[in-house]
Design a protein around this motif. Structure first.
Motif, mmCIF file in Angstrom:
data_model
loop_
_atom_site.group_PDB
_atom_site.id
_atom_site.type_symbol
_atom_site.label_atom_id
_atom_site.label_comp_id
_atom_site.label_asym_id
_atom_site.label_seq_id
_atom_site.Cartn_x
_atom_site.Cartn_y
_atom_site.Cartn_z
ATOM 1 N N ASP A 17 0.887 -1.291 -0.211
ATOM 2 C CA ASP A 17 0.006 -0.177 0.067
ATOM 3 C C ASP A 17 0.861 1.520 0.246
ATOM 4 O O ASP A 17 0.405 2.373 0.115
ATOM 5 N N GLY A 18 2.084 1.222 -0.205
ATOM 6 C CA GLY A 18 2.879 2.288 -0.306
ATOM 7 C C GLY A 18 3.677 3.001 0.699
ATOM 8 O O GLY A 18 4.673 3.754 0.779
ATOM 9 N N GLU A 19 3.249 2.257 1.974
ATOM 10 C CA GLU A 19 4.349 2.556 3.367
ATOM 11 C C GLU A 19 5.784 2.058 3.046
ATOM 12 O O GLU A 19 6.050 0.978 2.784
ATOM 13 N N GLN A 20 6.608 2.909 3.884
ATOM 14 C CA GLN A 20 8.079 2.491 3.792
ATOM 15 C C GLN A 20 8.199 1.398 5.196
ATOM 16 O O GLN A 20 7.747 1.666 6.056
ATOM 17 N N LEU A 21 8.790 0.302 4.699
ATOM 18 C CA LEU A 21 8.946 -0.694 5.766
ATOM 19 C C LEU A 21 10.385 -0.727 6.319
ATOM 20 O O LEU A 21 10.793 -1.362 6.943
ATOM 21 N N GLY A 22 11.171 -0.025 5.758
ATOM 22 C CA GLY A 22 12.699 0.214 6.130
ATOM 23 C C GLY A 22 13.593 -0.790 5.166
ATOM 24 O O GLY A 22 13.397 -1.278 4.409
ATOM 25 N N VAL A 23 14.938 -0.629 5.823
ATOM 26 C CA VAL A 23 16.178 -1.420 4.868
ATOM 27 C C VAL A 23 16.032 -2.565 5.876
ATOM 28 O O VAL A 23 16.126 -2.823 6.964
ATOM 29 N N MET A 24 16.134 -3.860 5.113
ATOM 30 C CA MET A 24 16.111 -4.960 5.979
ATOM 31 C C MET A 24 16.974 -6.124 4.818
ATOM 32 O O MET A 24 16.968 -5.817 3.600
ATOM 33 N N PRO A 25 17.579 -7.237 5.315
ATOM 34 C CA PRO A 25 18.279 -8.024 4.608
ATOM 35 C C PRO A 25 17.031 -8.858 3.613
ATOM 36 O O PRO A 25 15.849 -8.764 3.790
ATOM 37 N N VAL A 26 17.546 -9.048 2.470
ATOM 38 C CA VAL A 26 16.623 -9.794 1.262
ATOM 39 C C VAL A 26 15.949 -10.981 1.900
ATOM 40 O O VAL A 26 14.721 -11.203 1.519
ATOM 41 N N ARG A 27 16.609 -11.735 2.670
ATOM 42 C CA ARG A 27 15.817 -12.939 3.307
ATOM 43 C C ARG A 27 14.586 -12.707 3.921
ATOM 44 O O ARG A 27 13.586 -13.185 3.895
ATOM 45 N N GLN A 28 14.807 -11.610 4.987
ATOM 46 C CA GLN A 28 13.622 -11.176 5.655
ATOM 47 C C GLN A 28 12.614 -10.382 4.850
ATOM 48 O O GLN A 28 11.348 -10.845 4.972
ATOM 49 N N ALA A 29 12.852 -9.746 3.702
ATOM 50 C CA ALA A 29 12.154 -9.203 2.980
ATOM 51 C C ALA A 29 11.171 -10.274 2.192
ATOM 52 O O ALA A 29 10.136 -10.228 1.920
ATOM 53 N N LEU A 30 12.076 -11.284 1.539
ATOM 54 C CA LEU A 30 11.408 -12.284 0.975
ATOM 55 C C LEU A 30 10.315 -12.892 1.855
ATOM 56 O O LEU A 30 9.193 -13.420 1.569
ATOM 57 N N ALA A 31 10.708 -13.419 3.040
ATOM 58 C CA ALA A 31 9.858 -13.855 3.842
ATOM 59 C C ALA A 31 8.367 -13.103 4.425
ATOM 60 O O ALA A 31 7.401 -13.658 4.420
ATOM 61 N N LEU A 32 8.964 -11.758 4.384
ATOM 62 C CA LEU A 32 7.599 -10.981 4.724
ATOM 63 C C LEU A 32 6.641 -11.014 3.526
ATOM 64 O O LEU A 32 5.524 -11.020 3.705
ATOM 65 N N ALA A 33 7.123 -10.894 2.309
ATOM 66 C CA ALA A 33 6.498 -10.960 0.985
ATOM 67 C C ALA A 33 5.684 -12.222 0.977
ATOM 68 O O ALA A 33 4.380 -12.147 0.639
ATOM 69 N N GLU A 34 6.392 -13.139 0.986
ATOM 70 C CA GLU A 34 5.639 -14.680 0.929
ATOM 71 C C GLU A 34 4.517 -14.636 2.048
ATOM 72 O O GLU A 34 3.507 -15.216 1.820
ATOM 73 N N GLU A 35 4.897 -14.180 3.324
ATOM 74 C CA GLU A 35 3.689 -14.367 4.208
ATOM 75 C C GLU A 35 2.600 -13.346 3.596
ATOM 76 O O GLU A 35 1.371 -13.978 4.256
#
Length: 169
Positions: A17-35
């Motif tokens: 929805d366009g909000e900034q979630l910040g800087v994070m490792p790729v693995r964590q970002a992928l897990a968040l997206a998959e969730e």
């Protein structure tokens, strides 16, 4: 690049929805997206760190192709039609050629008006210029002169474009 194709260590993540979630490792970002059952798509590759957004990539591609189809459907292709005159053309012939040119212009096409000088006619190009001016006078209500009559070898060429109405057509 999407999902596992992203090879950077850290990425700046933007939510669906366009909000900034910040800087994070790729693995964590992928897990968040998959969730959230979304894809992680790299948007700005040359930023430090690269910017990725969570979105439904297949839906995004579908909407883009839909927009492209709509643009192509609304696009008007302009064709260049040609009307050939001669330096010794008669009055009725000019009327018929002008009628054809008006029909082409009403269809939204450009018209190339050409005169071919044969034999010794090339020494009297002013006659061809008068014929062109006479022709332009007959179609001036529907046409703008895009290129004035110019002599190119044995041909004199003028290009007419359709006039635009007040409603944009």
């Amino acid at each position: 690049m999407i999902n596992e194709e992203i090879r950077d260590r850290e990425v700046r993540v933007i939510g669906a929805d366009g909000e900034q979630l910040g800087v994070m490792p790729v693995r964590q970002a992928l897990a968040l997206a998959e969730e959230k059952e979304l894809d992680l798509v790299k948007i700005v590759a040359n930023a430090q760190p690269p910017v990725c957004k969570m979105m439904d990539y297949d839906r995004y591609r579908f909407e883009q192709s839909k927009k492209q189809r709509e643009i192509r459907k609304n696009q008007k292709v302009i064709v260049l039609k040609e009307v050939q005159l001669s330096a010794t053309i008669e009055e009725n012939d000019i009327l018929i050629k002008a009628k054809n040119a008006l029909r082409f212009l009403e269809e939204g096409n450009k018209v190339k008006v050409s005169i071919r000088f044969r034999g010794r006619q090339i020494t009297h190009t002013e006659i061809g210029l008068k014929v062109m001016e006479n022709f332009l006078e007959r179609v001036k209500d529907a046409a703008n002169m895009e290129r004035r009559p110019l002599l190119e070898g044995r041909h004199m060429i003028m290009i007419l474009a359709p006039k635009e109405n007040k409603d944009g057509k």
